[in-house]
Design a protein around this motif. Structure first.
Motif, mmCIF file in Angstrom:
data_model
loop_
_atom_site.group_PDB
_atom_site.id
_atom_site.type_symbol
_atom_site.label_atom_id
_atom_site.label_comp_id
_atom_site.label_asym_id
_atom_site.label_seq_id
_atom_site.Cartn_x
_atom_site.Cartn_y
_atom_site.Cartn_z
ATOM 1 N N PHE A 151 76.123 69.725 62.481
ATOM 2 C CA PHE A 151 77.306 70.264 63.142
ATOM 3 C C PHE A 151 78.363 69.178 63.316
ATOM 4 O O PHE A 151 79.549 69.409 63.096
ATOM 5 C CB PHE A 151 76.911 70.851 64.494
ATOM 6 N N PHE A 152 77.938 67.987 63.701
ATOM 7 C CA PHE A 152 78.871 66.874 63.893
ATOM 8 C C PHE A 152 79.578 66.515 62.589
ATOM 9 O O PHE A 152 80.801 66.396 62.542
ATOM 10 C CB PHE A 152 78.120 65.658 64.449
ATOM 11 N N SER A 171 82.005 69.295 61.464
ATOM 12 C CA SER A 171 83.244 69.339 62.247
ATOM 13 C C SER A 171 84.165 68.170 61.896
ATOM 14 O O SER A 171 85.390 68.329 61.838
ATOM 15 C CB SER A 171 82.939 69.357 63.744
ATOM 16 N N VAL A 208 85.800 69.070 58.464
ATOM 17 C CA VAL A 208 86.856 70.071 58.603
ATOM 18 C C VAL A 208 88.084 69.457 59.265
ATOM 19 O O VAL A 208 89.223 69.727 58.871
ATOM 20 C CB VAL A 208 86.340 71.296 59.395
ATOM 21 N N SER A 209 87.896 68.613 60.269
ATOM 22 C CA SER A 209 89.019 67.958 60.946
ATOM 23 C C SER A 209 89.805 67.082 59.982
ATOM 24 O O SER A 209 91.043 67.078 60.005
ATOM 25 C CB SER A 209 88.524 67.116 62.119
#
Length: 80
Positions: free
Chosen positions: A14-15, A18, A21-22
């Motif tokens: 998940f980290f 994210s 995507v950022s």
């Protein structure tokens, strides 16, 4: 695999997802901001809009000229 190992793997996935995507969104926004022919705003419109608004505001607040007492309707005339 134990339960805690799956929790750690899921948290790490998940980290990293994210962060990826950022970075993709940041790259896209950076490319948009660097475009010289950007049509997001028109500089001329922005420059004229504030001046027009200020002129209208000043006209509304400007004191109106009142005619002299001798020019008023129904004013008494002095005879010499």
């Amino acid at each position: 695999m134990s339960t805690w190992l799956w929790v750690i793997v899921g948290t790490a996935a998940f980290f990293f997802l994210s962060v990826g995507v950022s970075l993709a969104v940041a790259a896209l926004l950076g490319r948009i901001s660097r475009q010289e022919d950007s049509e997001l705003f028109e500089a001329e419109f922005w420059a004229l809009a504030s001046l027009t608004r200020e002129e209208i505001h000043q006209e509304q607040e400007a004191p109106t000229e009142q005619p002299a007492a001798s020019e008023r309707v129904g004013a008494r005339r002095r005879h010499p």
